[in-house]
Design a protein around this motif. Structure first.
Motif, PDB file in Angstrom:
ATOM      1  N   GLY A   9       0.812  -1.310   0.516  1.00 23.51           N
ATOM      2  CA  GLY A   9       0.261  -0.017   0.062  1.00 23.51           C
ATOM      3  C   GLY A   9       0.919   1.046  -0.069  1.00 23.51           C
ATOM      4  O   GLY A   9       0.348   2.634  -0.740  1.00 23.51           O
ATOM      5  N   ALA A  10       2.153   1.306   1.022  1.00 18.76           N
ATOM      6  CA  ALA A  10       2.608   2.126   0.852  1.00 18.76           C
ATOM      7  C   ALA A  10       3.584   2.852  -0.294  1.00 18.76           C
ATOM      8  O   ALA A  10       3.341   3.612  -0.918  1.00 18.76           O
ATOM      9  N   VAL A  11       4.050   1.656  -1.083  1.00 25.84           N
ATOM     10  CA  VAL A  11       4.993   1.653  -2.596  1.00 25.84           C
ATOM     11  C   VAL A  11       4.045   2.207  -3.235  1.00 25.84           C
ATOM     12  O   VAL A  11       4.015   2.741  -4.199  1.00 25.84           O
ATOM     13  N   ASN A  12       2.483   1.390  -3.111  1.00 25.78           N
ATOM     14  CA  ASN A  12       1.687   1.792  -4.656  1.00 25.78           C
ATOM     15  C   ASN A  12       0.987   4.014  -4.092  1.00 25.78           C
ATOM     16  O   ASN A  12       0.714   4.120  -5.490  1.00 25.78           O
ATOM     17  N   ASN A  13       1.248   3.848  -2.865  1.00 25.95           N
ATOM     18  CA  ASN A  13       0.935   5.736  -2.799  1.00 25.95           C
ATOM     19  C   ASN A  13       1.982   6.024  -3.192  1.00 25.95           C
ATOM     20  O   ASN A  13       1.720   7.013  -3.764  1.00 25.95           O
ATOM     21  N   MET A  14       3.058   5.398  -3.066  1.00 24.83           N
ATOM     22  CA  MET A  14       4.392   6.262  -3.411  1.00 24.83           C
ATOM     23  C   MET A  14       4.484   6.431  -5.333  1.00 24.83           C
ATOM     24  O   MET A  14       4.369   7.449  -5.667  1.00 24.83           O
ATOM     25  N   ASP A  15       3.986   5.010  -5.337  1.00 25.71           N
ATOM     26  CA  ASP A  15       4.353   4.994  -7.126  1.00 25.71           C
ATOM     27  C   ASP A  15       2.784   6.875  -7.936  1.00 25.71           C
ATOM     28  O   ASP A  15       2.992   7.046  -9.062  1.00 25.71           O
ATOM     29  N   GLN A  16       1.823   6.406  -6.570  1.00 17.97           N
ATOM     30  CA  GLN A  16       0.609   7.685  -7.391  1.00 17.97           C
ATOM     31  C   GLN A  16       0.762   9.088  -7.131  1.00 17.97           C
ATOM     32  O   GLN A  16       0.468   9.324  -8.266  1.00 17.97           O
ATOM     33  N   THR A  17       1.828   9.125  -5.819  1.00 19.22           N
ATOM     34  CA  THR A  17       1.866   9.946  -6.014  1.00 19.22           C
ATOM     35  C   THR A  17       3.443  10.742  -6.752  1.00 19.22           C
ATOM     36  O   THR A  17       3.492  12.278  -7.281  1.00 19.22           O
ATOM     37  N   VAL A  18       4.548  10.008  -7.452  1.00 18.92           N
ATOM     38  CA  VAL A  18       5.888  10.558  -8.000  1.00 18.92           C
ATOM     39  C   VAL A  18       5.055  10.468  -8.904  1.00 18.92           C
ATOM     40  O   VAL A  18       5.421   9.033  -9.970  1.00 18.92           O
ATOM     41  N   MET A  19       4.873  11.757  -9.864  1.00 16.77           N
ATOM     42  CA  MET A  19       4.115  11.475 -11.374  1.00 16.77           C
ATOM     43  C   MET A  19       5.499  11.712 -11.688  1.00 16.77           C
ATOM     44  O   MET A  19       5.177  11.246 -13.002  1.00 16.77           O
ATOM     45  N   VAL A  20       6.468  12.834 -11.456  1.00 13.39           N
ATOM     46  CA  VAL A  20       7.148  12.523 -12.101  1.00 13.39           C
ATOM     47  C   VAL A  20       8.675  11.815 -11.691  1.00 13.39           C
ATOM     48  O   VAL A  20       8.854  12.598 -11.256  1.00 13.39           O
TER      49      VAL A  20
END
Length: 163
Positions: free
Chosen positions: A25-36
């Protein structure tokens, strides 16, 4: 996309399954937040105290390489370890199982139940040791993913949003 959070009982809080879910979940959130993700290049890990301990584990020593590492670990958890190294490990595991099976079969023929009990106790100890270690590592990796997400928001100027 909204993530549903399940209520955890105190006993479930420390389960391996929940530790893996928190990390994913934390990595999914990171992946969704980090757009660039390229904005993370050349941003050193050592600026954030919590992440400085992992600097030696990452070849390039920047946030981008750690971002890639976290995503890779998530992929390995979700899909299993793939490739030649995984095939080799699988072969080694099968050989160990075969050897242990033949040892167990020969020891049961010889009637040595004390050795079997010691082996079972040793396996239980090994399992507890590795389970505890895996849960600790997943907890640290979850913190790192959350830290990287927070740091990315600060880098692009939205540090106060959604915290």
């Amino acid at each position: 996309m909204m993530m549903m959070q399940l209520m955890e009982t105190p006993n479930q809080k420390n389960s391996l399954f929940n530790a893996m879910n928190r990390f994913i979940g934390a990595v999914n959130n990171m992946d969704q937040t980090v757009m660039v993700p390229n904005l993370l290049r050349d941003v050193p890990l050592d600026e954030e105290r919590e992440m400085s301990s992992v600097k030696s584990d990452v070849d390039e020593g920047d946030m981008y390489s750690y971002y890639q590492l976290l995503k890779s670990i998530r992929r390995d958890i979700e899909w299993g370890v793939r490739g030649a190294a995984a095939d080799e490990k699988r072969k080694e595991s099968m050989e160990i199982i075969r050897r242990n099976s033949s040892v167990s079969a020969s020891s049961s023929v010889s009637g040595s139940s004390e050795e079997d009990e010691e082996d079972d106790e040793d396996l239980a100890k090994q399992f507890q040791y590795h389970l505890t270690g895996l849960q600790e590592v997943l907890s640290k990796l979850t913190q790192q993913a959350n830290c990287l997400t927070k740091r990315y928001k600060q880098e692009i100027g939205i540090g106060g949003w959604g915290q």
